[in-house]
Design an enzyme around this catalytic site. Structure first.
Site, PDB file in Angstrom:
ATOM      1  N   ASP A   2      44.432  57.245  30.972  1.00 40.52           N
ATOM      2  CA  ASP A   2      43.395  57.462  31.790  1.00 40.52           C
ATOM      3  C   ASP A   2      42.353  56.500  31.627  1.00 40.52           C
ATOM      4  O   ASP A   2      41.402  56.343  30.929  1.00 40.52           O
ATOM      5  CB  ASP A   2      42.731  58.612  31.256  1.00 40.52           C
ATOM      6  CG  ASP A   2      41.563  59.289  31.825  1.00 40.52           C
ATOM      7  OD1 ASP A   2      40.746  58.535  32.836  1.00 40.52           O
ATOM      8  OD2 ASP A   2      41.078  60.307  31.744  1.00 40.52           O
ATOM      9  N   GLU A  10      45.280  42.265  41.226  1.00 35.18           N
ATOM     10  CA  GLU A  10      44.735  41.064  41.361  1.00 35.18           C
ATOM     11  C   GLU A  10      45.525  40.015  40.804  1.00 35.18           C
ATOM     12  O   GLU A  10      46.009  40.060  39.589  1.00 35.18           O
ATOM     13  CB  GLU A  10      43.331  41.038  40.497  1.00 35.18           C
ATOM     14  CG  GLU A  10      42.407  39.893  40.507  1.00 35.18           C
ATOM     15  CD  GLU A  10      41.175  40.054  39.828  1.00 35.18           C
ATOM     16  OE1 GLU A  10      40.662  41.101  39.493  1.00 35.18           O
ATOM     17  OE2 GLU A  10      40.534  38.894  39.295  1.00 35.18           O
ATOM     18  N   LYS A  39      33.908  42.581  32.709  1.00 35.35           N
ATOM     19  CA  LYS A  39      34.697  43.040  33.717  1.00 35.35           C
ATOM     20  C   LYS A  39      36.239  41.912  33.275  1.00 35.35           C
ATOM     21  O   LYS A  39      37.219  42.332  33.706  1.00 35.35           O
ATOM     22  CB  LYS A  39      34.406  42.514  35.133  1.00 35.35           C
ATOM     23  CG  LYS A  39      35.197  42.948  36.195  1.00 35.35           C
ATOM     24  CD  LYS A  39      36.312  41.952  36.690  1.00 35.35           C
ATOM     25  CE  LYS A  39      36.803  42.508  38.118  1.00 35.35           C
ATOM     26  NZ  LYS A  39      37.944  41.495  38.447  1.00 35.35           N
ATOM     27  N   HIS A  56      42.752  30.409  40.860  1.00 34.19           N
ATOM     28  CA  HIS A  56      42.843  31.885  42.049  1.00 34.19           C
ATOM     29  C   HIS A  56      43.273  31.248  43.107  1.00 34.19           C
ATOM     30  O   HIS A  56      44.273  31.936  43.724  1.00 34.19           O
ATOM     31  CB  HIS A  56      41.522  32.286  42.022  1.00 34.19           C
ATOM     32  CG  HIS A  56      40.897  33.183  41.050  1.00 34.19           C
ATOM     33  ND1 HIS A  56      39.986  34.126  41.236  1.00 34.19           N
ATOM     34  CD2 HIS A  56      41.427  33.485  39.926  1.00 34.19           C
ATOM     35  CE1 HIS A  56      39.836  34.923  40.270  1.00 34.19           C
ATOM     36  NE2 HIS A  56      40.799  34.691  39.278  1.00 34.19           N
TER      37      HIS A  56
HETATM   38  C1  MEV Z   1      37.583  37.810  37.795  1.00 34.27           C
HETATM   39  O1  MEV Z   1      38.510  39.165  37.912  1.00 34.27           O
HETATM   40  C2  MEV Z   1      36.850  38.010  36.390  1.00 34.27           C
HETATM   41  C3  MEV Z   1      36.092  36.906  36.002  1.00 34.27           C
HETATM   42  O2  MEV Z   1      34.768  36.837  36.835  1.00 34.27           O
HETATM   43  C4  MEV Z   1      35.747  37.188  34.738  1.00 34.27           C
HETATM   44  C5  MEV Z   1      34.447  36.304  33.995  1.00 34.27           C
HETATM   45  O3  MEV Z   1      33.627  35.906  34.794  1.00 34.27           O
HETATM   46  O4  MEV Z   1      34.370  36.057  32.715  1.00 34.27           O
HETATM   47  C6  MEV Z   1      36.577  35.518  35.951  1.00 34.27           C
END
Ligand code: MEV
Length: 431
Positions: free
Chosen positions: A283, A80, A267, A380
């Protein structure tokens, strides 16, 4: 060594390797361990079944990390765009106020032996606990090399899961608590569970069920903290750092109040952590499973990291299980994973755990700051624009030129990149 290398992102891959070699003292030719081909077909074939090739991911280093006073290059393998840049930017914000500080528990993993069909659950538990000291001493003889290294079984506990007349009958689970030192420990723990199950079942007058480690390694946790000054939080969009501080703390509260947001928040943490785990041959599924179980330990799914506005600074704290190893596993055969540890000067599992956690807190901060100010898409998009420029055939300095033009046009599309490329090409000379 400094983990700060100004202008690193602008260099070619070869130039970056030179700078890394210079910064770490690792000979330049040794860095070829990071070439995808360094994992020989033979080694790959020995790692998993039915191998027909190898799968490459970009390998990068995140910069600017200072962890417990040590400058660390943070190895990352990830598909990513923006994860590495985000980690490096957040690490730079933290570096002005001392970087990241960490605490880790002893590296204790839990192994489970399930005991079934028990007529008298109380008597079974008592019979096992009465022999606890003996069982522990015996268990230590099963993993002598681990004991030599200062680890081994340190405790045994018994948990009741069901008793007659409940439909599952009499069911206990014995937990072996095992200090795995620098190993992740899956093999050690599983071996111990399998080798001790019959004796435990004999004591409990039970049938043996499953014998396997638990990935809910809540006794092997790491905590990482950082403080961020307002000046570091300000950006072109929001020049007043105090506003960003309040917005990040509010974003943290959103995640604390809402599991839908907490999942995305976590995430963003795992973006940094998984990238380090992949680069270092860990792992990562085990860490993922443990992280999300830990996030739910109160009964509600919660953020692994929280941010607080102290009135003058932003304070961040992340605590989570981190079952990683600095020996064994893929490290035995994967040259890139071994090089990843060398690059950051990591020799112990605990150090690796702290680096992975710091990377997670950093990507979390970068995400919250972007979300709370300009939004995530602009950053991004500029990285995506570089990928699109490359896909359209741009190379070298042309990548930046095309990417900037794409980003400025607001239309980051392959067709547009191709048009820009053809505009830049000199017209053909008439023949
Ligand atoms: C994207 O890979 C991760 C985010 O969605 C994390 C977040 O929203 O805190 C930008």
């Amino acid at each position: 060594m400094s983990s700060r290398i100004p202008g690193f992102y602008k260099l070619s891959v070869a130039e970056r390797r030179q700078r890394i070699s210079h910064a770490t003292g690792i000979p330049l030719d040794a860095l070829s361990a990071l070439d995808a081909v360094a994992l020989s077909q033979e080694a790959a074939d020995g790692m998993i079944e039915n191998v027909i090739g190898e799968y490459a991911l970009p390998f990068a280093v995140a910069l600017n990390f200072v962890i417990d006073g040590h400058a660390r290059l943070v190895p990352m393998a990830v598909e990513e765009a923006s994860v590495v840049a985000a980690a490096s930017n957040a690490a730079k914000m933290a570096s002005g106020t001392g970087g990241f500080t960490t605490e880790a528990t002893a590296p204790i993993m839990v192994g489970q032996v399930q005991l079934l069909d028990i007529a008298n659950v109380d008597a079974a538990r008592d019979a096992i606990l009465a022999q606890k000291a003996d069982l522990l001493a015996w268990a230590r003889t099963i993993v002598p090399r681990l004991v030599e290294r200062g680890g081994g079984p340190v405790d045994l506990t018994v948990r009741e899961l069901s008793r007659p007349p409940m439909p599952d009958g009499g069911m206990l689970v014995v937990h072996w608590h095992i200090d795995c030192r620098d190993a992740m420990g899956a093999n050690l723990v599983n071996t111990l569970c399998e080798r001790t199950a019959d004796r435990l079942a004999g004591l409990a007058k039970a049938t043996v069920g499953l014998r396997i480690l638990s990935n809910y390694s809540d006794e092997r946790t790491v905590t990482v903290r950082c403080r961020i000054a307002d000046a570091a939080l300000a950006n072109d969009d929001v020049p007043d750092g105090a506003v960003v501080r309040r917005a990040v703390a509010s974003a943290s509260r959103f995640a604390e109040l809402d599991p839908y947001r907490a999942t995305t928040h976590n995430k963003g943490i795992m973006n940094g952590i998984d990238a380090v785990l992949l680069a270092t041959g860990q792992d990562w599924r085990a860490v993922e499973a443990g992280a999300h179980a830990f996030a739910s330990r109160s009964g509600a799914y919660r953020p692994l990291a929280v941010w607080r506005d102290t009135g003058t600074e932003l304070h961040g704290e992340l605590t989570m299980p981190m079952a990683v190893g600095a020996v064994g596993g893929a490290l035995l055969v994967h040259p890139g994973a071994r090089m990843a540890l060398s690059l950051s000067g990591l020799t112990t599992a605990t150090e690796l755990a702290t680096v992975a956690a710091a990377a997670g807190l950093a990507t979390n901060l970068a995400a919250l700051r972007a979300l709370a100010t300009e939004g995530i898409q602009r950053g991004h998009m500029s990285l995506h624009a570089r990928a699109v420029a490359r896909a359209a055939g741009a190379t070298g300095a042309m990548v930046e030129t095309i990417a900037s033009a794409l980003a400025a046009s607001g239309e980051v599309k392959l067709e547009r990149a191709r048009l820009l490329m053809s505009d830049l090409k000199p017209p053909m000379e008439p023949t």
